[in-house]
Design an enzyme around this catalytic site. Structure first.
Site, PDB file in Angstrom:
ATOM      1  CB  SER A 139      10.446  25.021  59.284  1.00  0.00           C
ATOM      2  OG  SER A 139      10.236  23.991  60.158  1.00  0.00           O
ATOM      3  CE1 TYR A 152      14.833  22.505  58.038  1.00  0.00           C
ATOM      4  CE2 TYR A 152      13.489  22.606  59.999  1.00  0.00           C
ATOM      5  CZ  TYR A 152      13.464  22.413  58.640  1.00  0.00           C
ATOM      6  OH  TYR A 152      12.419  22.478  57.814  1.00  0.00           O
TER       7      TYR A 152
END
Length: 249
Positions: A139, A152
């Protein structure tokens, strides 16, 4: 190897499903793995109806016995697995002080252990073939950081570090390991589930990107399809940013 077999995790929808469709269209046999077997079956059936080869597989990527069983099923159907796309993941927008131990552990279990386990399970096939392609979907939040997403971002940062270490370890065996960190991909399950919590609207995000549009799942599939090719054997340990210019690395 007359036919290459690919396993894609988190493949029932969004980016994972699009990766499966793309790889199948290029002649790979594909294992469509997801914890949601009904949607995985729909993706596999769609691929088969279009003339490709695919099988739906049910497993949680954080559960080793389930991953082993799914991999065995794919091998029995199509043969050794030499392409692995670790796409499965979860997300969440939570202020740092409100992240619970359970929140943290679940994020790491799916996003980080969920890369570790499938890679270990599939690696023997690649070593035997002296050829392999591993692509991890990380990500852009791991590169830039994102407020309200500390757990995250940390889990995906670990994926980038794991990619680099595995590239060094597995390169001599004919196996490449790269990662693609998406950014602002519209229409995915994760994006739709969290967009109402985002501080910016979709239109505002698009206007902040140099390309002035949100990404699509196909953009990620294009990068993955390139990374798994025979011709990309000299590309390993790399972060291939598919992010509309949000992060330049």
């Amino acid at each position: 190897m007359s036919e290459k077999v690919a396993l894609v995790t988190g493949a029932a929808a969004g980016i994972g499903a699009e990766i499966c469709r793309r790889l199948a269209s290029e002649g790979y046999a594909v294992g469509v793995l997801d914890i949601n077997i009904d949607d995985a079956s729909r993706v596999a059936d769609e691929i088969v109806a279009a003339g490709g080869k695919a099988i739906a597989l049910e497993a949680s990527v954080a559960d080793r016995p389930q991953v082993i069983a799914a991999a065995d099923k794919l091998r029995a159907e199509y043969g050794p697995i030499t392409i692995l796309v670790n796409n499965a993941g979860i997300t969440g927008w939570v202020p740092f002080e409100e992240i619970t131990d359970d929140d943290w552990d679940r994020m790491m279990a799916i996003n980080t252990r969920g890369v570790f386990i499938p890679t270990q399970v599939i690696l023997p096939d690649m070593k035997a073939a002296k050829w392999g392609r591993i692509v991890n979907i990380s990500s852009s939040s791991a590169q830039s950081g994102t407020a309200l997403m500390a757990h995250y971002s940390a889990s995906k940062g670990a994926v980038i570090s794991m990619t680099r270490s595995l590239a060094l370890e597995l390169g001599p065996l004919g196996i490449t390991v790269n990662n693609v960190p998406p950014a602002s991909i519209a229409g995915t399950v994760m994006f739709e589930a969290t967009k109402d919590k985002m501080p910016l609207t979709v239109e505002q995000i698009a206007q902040m990107l140099p390309v002035r549009r949100m990404g699509e799942a196909q953009d990620i599939a294009n990068a993955v399809a390139w990374l798994v090719k025979e011709e990309t054997g000299y590309v390993t340990g790399q972060t291939i940013g598919v992010n509309g210019g949000r992060v330049v690395s």
